[in-house]
Design a protein around this motif. Structure first.
Motif, PDB file in Angstrom:
ATOM      1  N   UNK A  19       0.831  -1.205   0.000  1.00 35.44           N
ATOM      2  CA  UNK A  19       0.000   0.000   0.000  1.00 35.44           C
ATOM      3  C   UNK A  19       0.867   1.257   0.000  1.00 35.44           C
ATOM      4  N   UNK A  20       1.943   1.239   0.773  1.00 32.32           N
ATOM      5  CA  UNK A  20       2.845   2.389   0.815  1.00 32.32           C
ATOM      6  C   UNK A  20       3.495   2.617  -0.550  1.00 32.32           C
ATOM      7  N   UNK A  21       3.956   1.529  -1.191  1.00 34.50           N
ATOM      8  CA  UNK A  21       4.591   1.664  -2.507  1.00 34.50           C
ATOM      9  C   UNK A  21       3.594   2.176  -3.543  1.00 34.50           C
ATOM     10  N   UNK A  51       3.046   5.859  -2.963  1.00 36.73           N
ATOM     11  CA  UNK A  51       4.226   6.605  -3.397  1.00 36.73           C
ATOM     12  C   UNK A  51       4.233   6.741  -4.922  1.00 36.73           C
ATOM     13  N   UNK A  52       3.886   5.671  -5.626  1.00 36.23           N
ATOM     14  CA  UNK A  52       3.843   5.710  -7.090  1.00 36.23           C
ATOM     15  C   UNK A  52       2.767   6.678  -7.574  1.00 36.23           C
ATOM     16  N   UNK A  53       1.628   6.705  -6.895  1.00 32.80           N
ATOM     17  CA  UNK A  53       0.554   7.622  -7.281  1.00 32.80           C
ATOM     18  C   UNK A  53       0.972   9.075  -7.071  1.00 32.80           C
ATOM     19  N   UNK A  54       1.699   9.358  -6.009  1.00 24.81           N
ATOM     20  CA  UNK A  54       2.178  10.723  -5.767  1.00 24.81           C
ATOM     21  C   UNK A  54       3.153  11.150  -6.851  1.00 24.81           C
ATOM     22  N   UNK A  55       4.015  10.216  -7.304  1.00 26.09           N
ATOM     23  CA  UNK A  55       5.013  10.551  -8.326  1.00 26.09           C
ATOM     24  C   UNK A  55       4.375  10.818  -9.680  1.00 26.09           C
ATOM     25  N   UNK A  56       3.297  10.096 -10.019  1.00 21.85           N
ATOM     26  CA  UNK A  56       2.695  10.262 -11.337  1.00 21.85           C
ATOM     27  C   UNK A  56       1.846  11.518 -11.418  1.00 21.85           C
TER      28      UNK A  56
END
Length: 58
Positions: free
Chosen positions: A23-25, A28-33
């Motif tokens: 869930x954390x990963x 984090x990926x959603x924040x980067x995109x």
């Protein structure tokens, strides 16, 4: 009296830890995109790759 099943408890704890890490990963990926689904660029013009740790300049 029944004996505690420590193996089951340990497995449940490991599964919960794995779920939390995934869930954390994902977050984090959603924040980067960003909101539009495209990679976010910083002021220097570099792009963070979501799937890897590479950084490239365009």
């Amino acid at each position: 009296m029944a004996t505690p099943n420590y193996g089951y408890e340990k497995r449940q704890k490991e599964l919960a830890k794995k779920r939390k890490k995934e869930d954390k990963l994902r977050a984090k990926a959603e924040r980067k995109t960003g909101e539009d689904g495209e990679p976010v660029q910083d002021e220097a013009g570099t792009t963070d790759e979501v799937a890897g740790t590479e950084r490239r300049t365009e």
